[in-house]
Design a protein around this motif. Structure first.
Motif, PDB file in Angstrom:
ATOM      1  N   ALA A 184       0.866  -1.180   0.000  1.00 17.18           N
ATOM      2  CA  ALA A 184       0.000   0.000   0.000  1.00 17.18           C
ATOM      3  C   ALA A 184       0.901   1.228   0.000  1.00 17.18           C
ATOM      4  CB  ALA A 184      -0.895  -0.005   1.232  1.00 17.18           C
ATOM      5  N   LEU A 185       0.475   2.255  -0.694  1.00 19.15           N
ATOM      6  CA  LEU A 185       1.252   3.490  -0.761  1.00 19.15           C
ATOM      7  C   LEU A 185       0.513   4.614  -0.052  1.00 19.15           C
ATOM      8  CD1 LEU A 185       2.237   3.218  -4.520  1.00 19.15           C
ATOM      9  CD2 LEU A 185       3.701   2.744  -2.560  1.00 19.15           C
ATOM     10  N   ASP A 186       1.273   5.488   0.555  1.00 21.19           N
ATOM     11  CA  ASP A 186       0.741   6.635   1.269  1.00 21.19           C
ATOM     12  C   ASP A 186       0.824   7.855   0.351  1.00 21.19           C
ATOM     13  OD1 ASP A 186       1.834   9.068   3.214  1.00 21.19           O
ATOM     14  OD2 ASP A 186       0.135   7.931   4.029  1.00 21.19           O
ATOM     15  N   TRP A 187      -0.213   8.674   0.344  1.00 26.61           N
ATOM     16  CA  TRP A 187      -0.244   9.847  -0.532  1.00 26.61           C
ATOM     17  C   TRP A 187       0.922  10.791  -0.265  1.00 26.61           C
ATOM     18  CZ3 TRP A 187      -3.338  10.355  -4.672  1.00 26.61           C
ATOM     19  CH2 TRP A 187      -4.369   9.437  -4.790  1.00 26.61           C
ATOM     20  N   GLU A 188       1.254  11.001   0.993  1.00 21.91           N
ATOM     21  CA  GLU A 188       2.368  11.878   1.349  1.00 21.91           C
ATOM     22  C   GLU A 188       3.686  11.306   0.816  1.00 21.91           C
ATOM     23  OE1 GLU A 188       4.854  14.790   2.960  1.00 21.91           O
ATOM     24  OE2 GLU A 188       2.687  14.851   2.686  1.00 21.91           O
ATOM     25  N   GLU A 189       3.828   9.993   0.924  1.00 20.87           N
ATOM     26  CA  GLU A 189       5.038   9.306   0.433  1.00 20.87           C
ATOM     27  C   GLU A 189       5.198   9.504  -1.074  1.00 20.87           C
ATOM     28  OE1 GLU A 189       6.498   4.623   0.112  1.00 20.87           O
ATOM     29  OE2 GLU A 189       4.547   5.101   0.944  1.00 20.87           O
ATOM     30  N   VAL A 190       4.105   9.528  -1.791  1.00 16.55           N
ATOM     31  CA  VAL A 190       4.133   9.600  -3.249  1.00 16.55           C
ATOM     32  C   VAL A 190       4.189  11.033  -3.766  1.00 16.55           C
ATOM     33  CG1 VAL A 190       2.850   9.021  -5.350  1.00 16.55           C
ATOM     34  CG2 VAL A 190       2.930   7.402  -3.456  1.00 16.55           C
ATOM     35  N   PHE A 191       3.404  11.932  -3.172  1.00 14.06           N
ATOM     36  CA  PHE A 191       3.278  13.286  -3.702  1.00 14.06           C
ATOM     37  C   PHE A 191       3.685  14.385  -2.727  1.00 14.06           C
ATOM     38  CE2 PHE A 191       0.040  10.809  -6.058  1.00 14.06           C
ATOM     39  CZ  PHE A 191       0.549  10.983  -7.336  1.00 14.06           C
ATOM     40  N   GLY A 192       4.240  14.038  -1.577  1.00 17.88           N
ATOM     41  CA  GLY A 192       4.592  15.027  -0.566  1.00 17.88           C
ATOM     42  C   GLY A 192       5.966  15.637  -0.774  1.00 17.88           C
ATOM     43  N   MET A 193       6.406  16.376   0.226  1.00 14.46           N
ATOM     44  CA  MET A 193       7.681  17.087   0.150  1.00 14.46           C
ATOM     45  C   MET A 193       8.880  16.150   0.036  1.00 14.46           C
ATOM     46  SD  MET A 193       6.816  20.128  -0.117  1.00 14.46           S
ATOM     47  CE  MET A 193       8.399  20.918  -0.036  1.00 14.46           C
ATOM     48  N   GLU A 194       8.812  15.016   0.728  1.00 16.46           N
ATOM     49  CA  GLU A 194       9.915  14.050   0.630  1.00 16.46           C
ATOM     50  C   GLU A 194      10.032  13.514  -0.797  1.00 16.46           C
ATOM     51  OE1 GLU A 194      10.893   9.659   2.337  1.00 16.46           O
ATOM     52  OE2 GLU A 194      10.167  11.116   3.798  1.00 16.46           O
ATOM     53  N   ALA A 195       8.889  13.235  -1.415  1.00 13.54           N
ATOM     54  CA  ALA A 195       8.892  12.764  -2.803  1.00 13.54           C
ATOM     55  C   ALA A 195       9.463  13.842  -3.726  1.00 13.54           C
ATOM     56  CB  ALA A 195       7.486  12.374  -3.234  1.00 13.54           C
ATOM     57  N   MET A 196       9.107  15.096  -3.451  1.00  9.97           N
ATOM     58  CA  MET A 196       9.628  16.215  -4.240  1.00  9.97           C
ATOM     59  C   MET A 196      11.145  16.296  -4.097  1.00  9.97           C
ATOM     60  SD  MET A 196       9.067  18.976  -6.151  1.00  9.97           S
ATOM     61  CE  MET A 196       7.595  19.911  -5.922  1.00  9.97           C
ATOM     62  N   ALA A 197      11.636  16.128  -2.889  1.00 14.36           N
ATOM     63  CA  ALA A 197      13.086  16.178  -2.656  1.00 14.36           C
ATOM     64  C   ALA A 197      13.800  15.046  -3.401  1.00 14.36           C
ATOM     65  CB  ALA A 197      13.378  16.117  -1.164  1.00 14.36           C
ATOM     66  N   ARG A 198      13.247  13.835  -3.337  1.00 15.24           N
ATOM     67  CA  ARG A 198      13.851  12.689  -4.043  1.00 15.24           C
ATOM     68  C   ARG A 198      13.892  12.947  -5.554  1.00 15.24           C
ATOM     69  NH1 ARG A 198      10.293   9.712  -0.883  1.00 15.24           N
ATOM     70  NH2 ARG A 198       9.156   9.030  -2.752  1.00 15.24           N
ATOM     71  N   LEU A 199      12.815  13.517  -6.061  1.00 19.62           N
ATOM     72  CA  LEU A 199      12.736  13.806  -7.485  1.00 19.62           C
ATOM     73  C   LEU A 199      13.781  14.857  -7.879  1.00 19.62           C
ATOM     74  CD1 LEU A 199      11.199  13.347 -10.144  1.00 19.62           C
ATOM     75  CD2 LEU A 199       9.616  15.121  -9.428  1.00 19.62           C
ATOM     76  N   MET A 200      13.939  15.883  -7.062  1.00 19.40           N
ATOM     77  CA  MET A 200      14.901  16.945  -7.360  1.00 19.40           C
ATOM     78  C   MET A 200      16.338  16.408  -7.335  1.00 19.40           C
ATOM     79  SD  MET A 200      13.061  20.084  -5.367  1.00 19.40           S
ATOM     80  CE  MET A 200      14.285  21.321  -5.761  1.00 19.40           C
ATOM     81  N   VAL A 201      16.633  15.512  -6.390  1.00 22.88           N
ATOM     82  CA  VAL A 201      17.962  14.920  -6.320  1.00 22.88           C
ATOM     83  C   VAL A 201      18.255  14.112  -7.574  1.00 22.88           C
ATOM     84  CG1 VAL A 201      19.326  13.165  -5.116  1.00 22.88           C
ATOM     85  CG2 VAL A 201      18.124  14.910  -3.813  1.00 22.88           C
ATOM     86  N   LYS A 202      17.277  13.334  -8.038  1.00 22.43           N
ATOM     87  CA  LYS A 202      17.477  12.517  -9.244  1.00 22.43           C
ATOM     88  C   LYS A 202      17.665  13.358 -10.478  1.00 22.43           C
ATOM     89  CE  LYS A 202      15.381   8.131  -8.142  1.00 22.43           C
ATOM     90  NZ  LYS A 202      14.381   7.141  -8.508  1.00 22.43           N
ATOM     91  N   GLN A 203      16.988  14.503 -10.535  1.00 18.56           N
ATOM     92  CA  GLN A 203      17.102  15.348 -11.726  1.00 18.56           C
ATOM     93  C   GLN A 203      18.332  16.249 -11.688  1.00 18.56           C
ATOM     94  OE1 GLN A 203      13.321  17.253 -12.395  1.00 18.56           O
ATOM     95  NE2 GLN A 203      12.423  15.360 -13.134  1.00 18.56           N
ATOM     96  N   GLY A 204      19.031  16.185 -10.571  1.00 18.40           N
ATOM     97  CA  GLY A 204      20.299  16.869 -10.465  1.00 18.40           C
ATOM     98  C   GLY A 204      20.180  18.316 -10.240  1.00 18.40           C
TER      99      GLY A 204
END
Length: 143
Positions: free
Chosen positions: A123-143
């Motif tokens: 099961a996935l949590d909305w915050e885990e998928v679309f929250g600030m932590e997810a945003m940070a992970r995405l920004m790190v991957k995009q460099g």
């Protein structure tokens, strides 16, 4: 409005619209997210079987996308699918599917589950998928 809130709103609306189009209860239709040729795609499903592909523009039909949701949602979903594929040791990204659905006649309470092939992964949590932590992970991957 946060990305998480916008995503929920969009997905509720997509499920509500699909239920009306198919003249069924909301619990009989779902939203599927999966990779197709390296790109995140969205599908309406009925009884967990794909019925049609839907675009982010169809799910978020606004004249002006002030919050850039149409750009951000596919990025979040693509990141989620690739991360999930790595965590569940999927043979390839396209084996991973995310279903969003309700078990009620309304879309008030949406659930999100990840699958590897046809096996429920978690099961996935909305915050885990679309929250600030997810945003940070995405920004790190995009460099």
């Amino acid at each position: 409005m946060s990305i998480e809130a916008q995503a929920k709103k969009m997905m509720r609306a997509a499920i509500d619209k699909a239920a009306k189009e198919h003249d069924v209860s909301c619990k009989e239709v779902q939203l599927l997210m999966k990779m197709d040729n390296g790109m995140p795609k969205f599908y309406i499903t009925k009884q967990f079987k794909p019925v049609k592909e839907v675009s982010v523009k169809e799910m978020y039909p606004v004249l002006v996308d002030v919050f850039h949701v149409r750009q951000l949602l596919p990025a979040f979903v693509g990141n989620l699918l690739t991360e999930t594929a790595e965590k569940c040791n999927a043979e390839n990204w396209e084996d991973v599917k995310i279903f969003i659905f309700t078990m009620e006649d309304t879309t008030k309470n949406l659930h999100m589950y990840a699958y590897n092939k046809n096996d429920k992964y978690k099961a996935l949590d909305w915050e885990e998928v679309f929250g600030m932590e997810a945003m940070a992970r995405l920004m790190v991957k995009q460099g």
